[in-house]
Enzyme design. Structure first.
Site, PDB file in Angstrom:
ATOM      1  N   ARG A  89     -11.768   8.925   4.477  1.00  0.00           N
ATOM      2  CA  ARG A  89     -11.683   9.376   3.104  1.00  0.00           C
ATOM      3  C   ARG A  89     -12.543   8.495   2.202  1.00  0.00           C
ATOM      4  O   ARG A  89     -12.538   7.281   2.328  1.00  0.00           O
ATOM      5  CB  ARG A  89     -10.204   9.300   2.703  1.00  0.00           C
ATOM      6  CG  ARG A  89      -9.868  10.018   1.455  1.00  0.00           C
ATOM      7  CD  ARG A  89      -8.398   9.801   1.132  1.00  0.00           C
ATOM      8  NE  ARG A  89      -8.227   9.884  -0.293  1.00  0.00           N
ATOM      9  CZ  ARG A  89      -8.383   8.860  -1.112  1.00  0.00           C
ATOM     10  NH1 ARG A  89      -8.704   7.691  -0.633  1.00  0.00           N
ATOM     11  NH2 ARG A  89      -8.237   9.015  -2.400  1.00  0.00           N
ATOM     12  N   LYS A 116      -1.419   4.198  13.309  1.00  0.00           N
ATOM     13  CA  LYS A 116      -2.249   5.390  13.190  1.00  0.00           C
ATOM     14  C   LYS A 116      -2.898   5.725  14.534  1.00  0.00           C
ATOM     15  O   LYS A 116      -3.618   4.922  15.107  1.00  0.00           O
ATOM     16  CB  LYS A 116      -3.324   5.159  12.128  1.00  0.00           C
ATOM     17  CG  LYS A 116      -4.029   6.425  11.723  1.00  0.00           C
ATOM     18  CD  LYS A 116      -4.631   6.287  10.343  1.00  0.00           C
ATOM     19  CE  LYS A 116      -5.605   7.418  10.060  1.00  0.00           C
ATOM     20  NZ  LYS A 116      -6.042   7.439   8.677  1.00  0.00           N
ATOM     21  N   ARG A 125       6.887   1.729   3.429  1.00  0.00           N
ATOM     22  CA  ARG A 125       7.461   0.412   3.706  1.00  0.00           C
ATOM     23  C   ARG A 125       8.549   0.596   4.742  1.00  0.00           C
ATOM     24  O   ARG A 125       9.644   1.060   4.450  1.00  0.00           O
ATOM     25  CB  ARG A 125       7.989  -0.217   2.423  1.00  0.00           C
ATOM     26  CG  ARG A 125       6.939  -1.132   1.805  1.00  0.00           C
ATOM     27  CD  ARG A 125       7.380  -1.643   0.481  1.00  0.00           C
ATOM     28  NE  ARG A 125       7.432  -0.542  -0.476  1.00  0.00           N
ATOM     29  CZ  ARG A 125       8.292  -0.487  -1.482  1.00  0.00           C
ATOM     30  NH1 ARG A 125       9.174  -1.436  -1.637  1.00  0.00           N
ATOM     31  NH2 ARG A 125       8.265   0.520  -2.338  1.00  0.00           N
TER      32      ARG A 125
END
Lengths: 331, 147
Positions: free
Chosen positions: A122, A187, A322
C-alpha cells in the site's frame, strides 16, 4: 535473464552442480556462471559453493509450473481464464498488468512471477518477495459497473484466498480488515487491488495477491512487522504450484459470483474469518490515530469500531491490533 | 396522525439503517429519531450507540457556480492521493493539459487504489483537495477548463 532462469532450473533441486558442468551446459565461462550465481543470491536465493563440488541451494525450491498450476484449477475457473503468464522476474506483477492496460484488454489475464524486483504494498511500501519464496500473482478483471460498487471486492478476495488455503490443508488462517491474511497475528499474505476507470464508467481491476511460502530467515528479520510463511506453519507444507492454482481457482470463482451478487455473497464468510473482532486496536488515518475496539464490519465491508463509546465506520486506514489485551474482551 | 401509523413508522425505522425520519402530512408532521434519549422498554440490554459515519469536512464553499468548466467529482468515499506513491510527484497540477482517459488522482477505499481517469479533455483549473485528505461521495476534486 534466460541464463539465470536455466541456472535456477538446475539448482532448484538443491543438489550440487559443478561450475564446469553449468558453464558447459549454458555455453558460458565459469566466471560468467559465478556472476549469474551472484545475481541470484541478490534475488534472495541462498546459494553456496564448496570447492571441488560446485554450487547448490541450501534447500530445494519448487519453481512455478504452468501445468501444475492449471491442474489445481477447477474446470469452471479454467474456462473463464484467458491467459496465464509465468514470468521469471518482473518489477511487479500488478504493474505488468496495468502497463498492458493501455494496449490490451486484461480481463481474466493472470501473471505470476518467480521474483519481483519492486513488489508493491500500500502507498509505496514494499512487498518483499525473494525468488521462489512466495506467490506473486496478479489477476486482471473488468466489471461493467462503476468503481464505487466494487469497494468490498477487497474483502471478498481475502475470503477467496483463505478458502483456497483451507482446501490445500492450511488451517487457522484469518483476515484482518480489510484483507490482510493472518496466522496468529503474523502476516502470511497481503492483497493490493488497483482499479482504473472513468468516474462514471466501467472499471478494470488488477488484483495483486502476495503469499509467503518459504522466506529466508534474513528476510523475515528485515520486514517491519511480524510475518510468517507456509513452511513455518506446517511440517509438510502444500506444493507452491498447488497453492497458487487453488488461489487462482477460488479467486476466479469469487469474481464470477461477485459480478452478479456483490459482497453480500461473502459477508458471512468474512465475518467468520474476522481476526480483529472484539480486539483493542489502533486505526491510523492519514491525519490522526484513533483507538478503540473492533466491532466487525458492516454490510458494505466497512470497518466498525467502538471509539469513546460511539460506533464509527471507516472505509480506509491501517488497522493494528493490540493482541495483549484480548483477555479483557467482554463476553 | 393515526397512532398506528406512527407505530408502524417506528418499527420500520428500527429495522432499517436510517437514524431519523420526518413525515409531513398536511398540517401535521412527525419526526422519529433513533438518537433520542427514549429509554428502551426493557432495561436488560445496554443501549447501542447510534452509528456515526466518519465524515469529511466537505467545504461546499469551494463549488461556486462561476464558469469553472467541467468539475470532476469523487466517485466514492475514500482518501484522496494526488500521486501514485508518497515519493512520486502528483499526477496533475494546475494549468496542466489533460486528455480524456488520463489519470487524475487515486482514491483509496478499503485498500483498493482507484485510479480516477478524466472523462474530459482540457486544462486543470483547480485542484480542490489536499493530498491525503478524506473525500466524500460527490465532492468536487478538480475543475477542468476547455483548452
Amino acid at each position: 535473464m534466460k541464463r539465470k532462469k536455466v541456472l535456477l532450473h538446475y539448482l532448484a533441486d538443491g543438489k550440487f552442480y559443478s561450475g564446469q558442468f553449468l558453464a558447459d551446459t549454458l555455453g558460458i565461462s565459469r566466471t560468467a556462471i559465478w556472476k549469474q550465481v551472484h545475481t541470484l543470491k541478490k534475488y534472495g536465493l541462498d546459494i553456496y559453493s564448496v570447492r571441488g563440488k560446485g554450487y547448490r541451494l541450501s534447500k530445494p525450491i519448487e519453481l512455478l509450473d504452468r501445468s501444475s498450476i492449471e491442474s489445481a484449477c477447477s474446470s469452471e475457473a479454467l474456462g473463464l481464464i484467458n491467459d496465464i503468464e509465468i514470468m521469471f522476474e518482473t518489477e511487479s506483477t500488478n504493474q505488468q498488468l496495468l502497463d498492458k492496460l493501455s494496449t490490451h484488454g486484461i480481463h481474466a489475464r493472470l501473471i505470476l512471477a518467480e521474483f519481483q524486483t519492486a513488489g508493491r504494498g500500500r502507498r509505496g511500501s514494499r512487498w518483499i518477495s525473494p525468488a521462489g519464496a512466495g506467490i506473486c500473482l496478479s489477476i486482471g478483471w473488468c466489471f461493467d459497473y462503476t468503481s464505487d460498487s466494487l469497494t468490498a471486492l477487497s474483502l471478498a478476495v481475502g475470503v477467496a484466498v483463505v478458502s483456497a488455503l483451507k482446501q490445500t490443508g492450511v488451517a487457522g488462517v484469518c483476515l484482518k480488515w480489510p484483507n490482510d491474511i493472518i496466522y496468529q497475528n503474523r502476516k502470511l499474505g497481503g492483497i493490493l487491488i488497483e482499479s482504473r476507470g472513468e468516474v462514471a464508467g466501467p472499471s478494470t481491476v488488477v488484483i495483486g495477491i502476495g503469499l509467503n511460502v518459504d522466506l529466508p530467515e534474513q528476510v523475515i528479520d528485515c520486514i517491519g512487522q511480524p510475518v510468517t510463511d507456509l513452511a513455518r506453519l506446517m511440517e509438510h507444507p502444500p506444493s507452491r504450484n498447488d497453492v497458487a492454482g487453488t488461489i487462482i481457482s477460488e479467486t476466479i470463482d469469487m469474481l464470477n459470483v461477485f459480478a452478479t451478487h456483490g459482497f453480500a455473497a461473502f459477508l458471512q464468510q468474512w465475518r467468520e474469518l474476522d481476526y480483529g473482532r472484539g480486539k483493542q486496536a489502533t486505526l491510523m488515518l492519514s491525519d490522526k490515530m484513533l483507538q478503540g475496539r473492533v466491532q466487525g464490519i458492516n454490510d458494505n465491508g466497512m470497518l466498525v469500531m467502538l471509539i469513546e463509546g460511539q460506533l464509527k465506520e471507516f472505509s480506509s486506514g491501517e488497522l493494528s491490533l493490540r493482541i495483549a489485551s484480548t483477555a479483557s474482551i467482554q463476553p | 396522525m393515526d397512532i398506528r401509523k406512527v407505530k408502524k413508522l417506528i418499527e420500520m425505522l428500527e429495522q432499517s439503517g436510517v437514524s431519523e425520519i420526518e413525515i409531513h402530512e398536511g398540517e401535521e408532521s412527525v419526526r422519529i429519531s433513533r438518537q433520542s434519549s427514549i429509554a428502551p422498554p426493557v432495561q436488560t440490554v445496554v443501549q447501542i450507540p447510534a452509528v456515526a459515519t466518519e465524515q469529511a469536512a466537505t467545504d461546499t464553499g469551494q463549488v461556486n457556480s462561476e464558469s469553472e468548466g467541467h468539475v470532476i467529482k469523487a466517485p466514492m468515499v475514500g482518501i484522496f492521493y494526488a500521486g501514485p506513491s508518497p515519493d512520486k510527484p502528483a499526477f496533475v497540477e494546475r494549468g496542466q493539459n489533460v486528455m480524456k482517459g488520463d489519470v487524475l488522482c487515486i482514491i483509496e477505499a478499503m485498500k483498493i487504489m482507484n485510479q480516477i481517469e478524466t472523462d474530459f479533455s482540457g486544462v486543470i483549473g483547480k485542484v480542490m483537495v489536499e493530498n491525503g485528505e478524506p473525500v466524500e461521495y460527490g465532492q468536487p476534486l478538480f475543475s477542468i477548463r476547455e483548452a
